[in-house]
Design a protein around this motif. Structure first.
Motif, PDB file in Angstrom:
ATOM      1  N   GLU A   1      11.951  -0.420  -0.138  1.00 46.87           N
ATOM      2  CA  GLU A   1      10.961  -0.580   0.935  1.00 46.87           C
ATOM      3  C   GLU A   1      11.097   0.519   1.983  1.00 46.87           C
ATOM      4  O   GLU A   1      10.114   0.966   2.560  1.00 46.87           O
ATOM      5  CB  GLU A   1      11.133  -1.958   1.597  1.00 46.87           C
ATOM      6  CG  GLU A   1      10.664  -3.103   0.719  1.00 46.87           C
ATOM      7  CD  GLU A   1      11.106  -4.470   1.227  1.00 46.87           C
ATOM      8  OE1 GLU A   1      10.517  -5.461   0.768  1.00 46.87           O
ATOM      9  OE2 GLU A   1      12.034  -4.561   2.059  1.00 46.87           O
ATOM     10  N   GLN A   2      12.344   0.960   2.208  1.00 53.33           N
ATOM     11  CA  GLN A   2      12.560   1.986   3.244  1.00 53.33           C
ATOM     12  C   GLN A   2      12.483   3.398   2.657  1.00 53.33           C
ATOM     13  O   GLN A   2      12.688   4.377   3.347  1.00 53.33           O
ATOM     14  CB  GLN A   2      13.908   1.746   3.936  1.00 53.33           C
ATOM     15  CG  GLN A   2      13.973   0.354   4.574  1.00 53.33           C
ATOM     16  CD  GLN A   2      15.038   0.199   5.664  1.00 53.33           C
ATOM     17  OE1 GLN A   2      15.524   1.160   6.231  1.00 53.33           O
ATOM     18  NE2 GLN A   2      15.386  -1.040   5.957  1.00 53.33           N
ATOM     19  N   LEU A   3      12.215   3.480   1.347  1.00 44.21           N
ATOM     20  CA  LEU A   3      12.046   4.739   0.601  1.00 44.21           C
ATOM     21  C   LEU A   3      13.342   5.517   0.418  1.00 44.21           C
ATOM     22  O   LEU A   3      13.321   6.640  -0.074  1.00 44.21           O
ATOM     23  CB  LEU A   3      10.991   5.668   1.251  1.00 44.21           C
ATOM     24  CG  LEU A   3       9.624   5.068   1.558  1.00 44.21           C
ATOM     25  CD1 LEU A   3       8.702   6.129   2.172  1.00 44.21           C
ATOM     26  CD2 LEU A   3       8.979   4.505   0.291  1.00 44.21           C
TER      27      LEU A   3
ATOM     28  N   MET B   1       0.835  -1.215   0.000  1.00 46.42           N
ATOM     29  CA  MET B   1       0.000   0.000   0.000  1.00 46.42           C
ATOM     30  C   MET B   1       0.865   1.258   0.000  1.00 46.42           C
ATOM     31  O   MET B   1       0.549   2.249  -0.652  1.00 46.42           O
ATOM     32  CB  MET B   1      -0.943  -0.022   1.211  1.00 46.42           C
ATOM     33  CG  MET B   1      -2.039  -1.066   1.053  1.00 46.42           C
ATOM     34  SD  MET B   1      -2.983  -1.328   2.559  1.00 46.42           S
ATOM     35  CE  MET B   1      -4.000   0.144   2.580  1.00 46.42           C
ATOM     36  N   LEU B   2       1.978   1.196   0.728  1.00 48.17           N
ATOM     37  CA  LEU B   2       2.891   2.349   0.766  1.00 48.17           C
ATOM     38  C   LEU B   2       3.528   2.596  -0.597  1.00 48.17           C
ATOM     39  O   LEU B   2       3.699   3.738  -1.021  1.00 48.17           O
ATOM     40  CB  LEU B   2       4.003   2.104   1.785  1.00 48.17           C
ATOM     41  CG  LEU B   2       3.649   2.335   3.239  1.00 48.17           C
ATOM     42  CD1 LEU B   2       4.690   1.708   4.148  1.00 48.17           C
ATOM     43  CD2 LEU B   2       3.540   3.831   3.530  1.00 48.17           C
ATOM     44  N   GLN B   3       3.885   1.492  -1.280  1.00 47.35           N
ATOM     45  CA  GLN B   3       4.529   1.634  -2.589  1.00 47.35           C
ATOM     46  C   GLN B   3       3.540   2.188  -3.601  1.00 47.35           C
ATOM     47  O   GLN B   3       3.897   2.974  -4.473  1.00 47.35           O
ATOM     48  CB  GLN B   3       5.054   0.279  -3.088  1.00 47.35           C
ATOM     49  CG  GLN B   3       6.141  -0.337  -2.218  1.00 47.35           C
ATOM     50  CD  GLN B   3       7.481   0.370  -2.355  1.00 47.35           C
ATOM     51  OE1 GLN B   3       7.821   0.843  -3.421  1.00 47.35           O
ATOM     52  NE2 GLN B   3       8.237   0.457  -1.279  1.00 47.35           N
ATOM     53  N   GLN B   4       2.295   1.762  -3.466  1.00 42.57           N
ATOM     54  CA  GLN B   4       1.277   2.172  -4.434  1.00 42.57           C
ATOM     55  C   GLN B   4       0.899   3.645  -4.269  1.00 42.57           C
ATOM     56  O   GLN B   4       0.656   4.345  -5.234  1.00 42.57           O
ATOM     57  CB  GLN B   4       0.031   1.322  -4.214  1.00 42.57           C
ATOM     58  CG  GLN B   4      -0.739   1.102  -5.480  1.00 42.57           C
ATOM     59  CD  GLN B   4      -1.865   0.120  -5.246  1.00 42.57           C
ATOM     60  OE1 GLN B   4      -2.340  -0.065  -4.126  1.00 42.57           O
ATOM     61  NE2 GLN B   4      -2.297  -0.512  -6.302  1.00 42.57           N
ATOM     62  N   LYS B   5       0.880   4.113  -3.031  1.00 38.30           N
ATOM     63  CA  LYS B   5       0.484   5.501  -2.790  1.00 38.30           C
ATOM     64  C   LYS B   5       1.448   6.091  -1.759  1.00 38.30           C
ATOM     65  O   LYS B   5       1.097   6.251  -0.593  1.00 38.30           O
ATOM     66  CB  LYS B   5      -0.960   5.542  -2.275  1.00 38.30           C
ATOM     67  CG  LYS B   5      -1.624   6.883  -2.459  1.00 38.30           C
ATOM     68  CD  LYS B   5      -3.122   6.789  -2.266  1.00 38.30           C
ATOM     69  CE  LYS B   5      -3.841   8.065  -2.620  1.00 38.30           C
ATOM     70  NZ  LYS B   5      -3.286   9.285  -2.076  1.00 38.30           N
ATOM     71  N   GLU B   6       2.668   6.345  -2.243  1.00 42.67           N
ATOM     72  CA  GLU B   6       3.707   6.793  -1.307  1.00 42.67           C
ATOM     73  C   GLU B   6       3.368   8.172  -0.743  1.00 42.67           C
ATOM     74  O   GLU B   6       3.169   9.125  -1.502  1.00 42.67           O
ATOM     75  CB  GLU B   6       5.054   6.841  -2.049  1.00 42.67           C
ATOM     76  CG  GLU B   6       6.207   7.134  -1.120  1.00 42.67           C
ATOM     77  CD  GLU B   6       7.532   7.183  -1.862  1.00 42.67           C
ATOM     78  OE1 GLU B   6       7.757   6.344  -2.762  1.00 42.67           O
ATOM     79  OE2 GLU B   6       8.333   8.078  -1.542  1.00 42.67           O
ATOM     80  N   PRO B   7       3.324   8.297   0.576  1.00 44.40           N
ATOM     81  CA  PRO B   7       3.001   9.602   1.161  1.00 44.40           C
ATOM     82  C   PRO B   7       4.066  10.652   0.827  1.00 44.40           C
ATOM     83  O   PRO B   7       5.265  10.360   0.856  1.00 44.40           O
ATOM     84  CB  PRO B   7       2.954   9.313   2.669  1.00 44.40           C
ATOM     85  CG  PRO B   7       2.699   7.853   2.774  1.00 44.40           C
ATOM     86  CD  PRO B   7       3.415   7.242   1.602  1.00 44.40           C
ATOM     87  N   ILE B   8       3.621  11.842   0.534  1.00 43.70           N
ATOM     88  CA  ILE B   8       4.525  12.923   0.120  1.00 43.70           C
ATOM     89  C   ILE B   8       5.507  13.278   1.232  1.00 43.70           C
ATOM     90  O   ILE B   8       6.686  13.518   0.995  1.00 43.70           O
ATOM     91  CB  ILE B   8       3.695  14.180  -0.261  1.00 43.70           C
ATOM     92  CG1 ILE B   8       2.809  13.877  -1.464  1.00 43.70           C
ATOM     93  CG2 ILE B   8       4.588  15.390  -0.523  1.00 43.70           C
ATOM     94  CD1 ILE B   8       1.752  14.940  -1.738  1.00 43.70           C
TER      95      ILE B   8
END
Ligand SMILES: C[S@@+](CC[C@H](N)C(=O)[O-])C[C@H]1O[C@@H](n2cnc3c(N)ncnc32)[C@H](O)[C@@H]1O
Length: 355
Positions: A177-179, A69-76
């Motif tokens: 994964e850790q951005l 979910m994080l990868q799909q909609k990475e928070p700004i």
């Protein structure tokens, strides 16, 4: 071996998996990261670790599901996230390093034959005694013992450790994964001799974060160019650059024959149709005015041109400002990514492609 340790809060009929994470935003922006995460995950819980910057998150989802979910909609505003797989109490002595070494020793299957970096961050009030360098030196030796390849640059896997006020939070993850492949997403560049402005770091970071190669472009338009850090980077990458700013560009840029400089307000300059394949814009100006100006000059960009634009967060509601700016720019561009980069202060960076 340490495996992903979900925290089970189960009853006999239904077990709920809760995963924990350490999240990091630029200082002063964690509340916006939390707001974005609240929209992404139901029943998420937060616990502040460093004021308005680092916080612990509990999500009632498996690791893989939350990651997807994080990868799909990475928070700004989420700069970095590490899973928490183990929580170790801090003793404040050499036992802490021993416990970390044992953890790594038991993780052979995790990191065997993989280039692995150790990242340690410490809260200001942490009783953990060792620096990031000391910890890395010790754990690198243990990684080698278990046939993992300790590295600093370009890791495939990162062992992230956050030393809090009482506990060590430990988790493994890839840079994706850790951005980020920097500890806590704090990207550091070396200041160079002759560097015109610190602003250059923003564009350097954007190039990395958005996986761009500026050298692959031909003609760039730099709006709000002075004193010239961004222009300097694009010239160094070999581009032809047209820079527009009513303020002076740094004199050192005059040595570049590939530079055209308009000492003007951008609204007073007109360019040939489809002249540029790259637009960069760092005007530090009202976001709506900036969007209007960019759209008025849109004809100068070739179809498929890339745009890197900073959006100043001037008002109390940054998320709303960002939504409004993106909605406006989407009349002419496709948004690829919006991100607050480490080198962004009260702003974020947009990566757009002209439709
Ligand atoms: C943050 S600075 C840009 C720094 C630059 N990116 C660098 O790397 O050195 C913002 C610049 O935008 C310019 N600016 C503001 N409004 C402008 C406009 N309407 N047209 C052109 N430049 C503008 C300002 O004069 C100022 O020099």
């Amino acid at each position: 071996m340490v495996v992903w340790q979900a925290l089970d809060q189960g009853s006999t009929r239904r077990r709920t998996t809760v995963t924990q994470w350490i999240c990091t935003a630029n200082h002063g922006f964690a509340t916006y990261a939390m707001e974005e995460l609240r929209r992404l995950f139901n029943d998420v819980k937060f616990n502040q670790l460093a004021p308005n910057e680092i916080f612990r998150m509990e999500v009632p989802l498996e690791r893989e599901e939350a990651m997807a979910m994080l990868q799909q909609k990475e928070p700004i505003f989420l700069r970095h996230i590490q899973p928490v797989e183990r929580i170790l109490p801090i003793e404040g002595n050499a036992d802490d390093l021993q416990a970390l070494s044992d953890l790594v020793r038991n993780s052979r299957l995790r990191c065997e034959n993989r280039m692995t970096a150790v990242h340690l961050r410490r809260a200001d009030n942490s009783p953990f005694l060792y620096t990031a360098g000391d910890t890395k030196a010790i754990l690198d030796a243990v990684l080698s013992e278990v046939d993992c390849e300790p590295v600093v640059q370009s890791p495939e896997l990162i062992l992230s450790i956050y030393a809090g006020a009482q506990e060590l939070y430990v988790g493994w993850g890839t840079p994706e994964e850790q951005l980020s492949d920097w500890p806590g997403g704090a990207v550091r560049f070396q200041r160079e001799d002759g560097q015109i402005s610190r602003a250059k770091f923003k564009l350097l970071e954007a190039e990395r974060a958005f996986k761009l190669d500026f050298a692959s472009f031909g003609e760039a338009l730099d709006i709000g160019a002075a004193p010239g850090g961004w222009t300097q980077l694009l010239l160094e990458r070999g581009l032809y650059v047209t820079s527009v700013d009513p303020a002076e560009l740094h004199p050192s840029l005059k040595q570049y024959p590939r530079l055209t400089y308009w000492k003007k307000n951008a609204s007073d300059v007109k360019f040939k149709a489809e002249a540029f394949d790259l637009l960069v814009c760092d005007m530090s100006w009202s976001p709506m005015q900036m969007s209007k100006l960019v759209l008025e000059g849109i004809g100068a960009l070739a179809n498929g041109a890339t745009a890197i634009i900073t959006v100043k967060l001037m008002h109390k509601k940054p998320l709303q400002t960002i939504r409004d700016v993106i909605a406006k720019l989407e009349s002419a561009f496709v948004l690829v990514k919006a991100k607050q980069l480490f080198h962004n202060r009260d702003e974020i960076t947009l990566y757009l492609v002209k439709r």
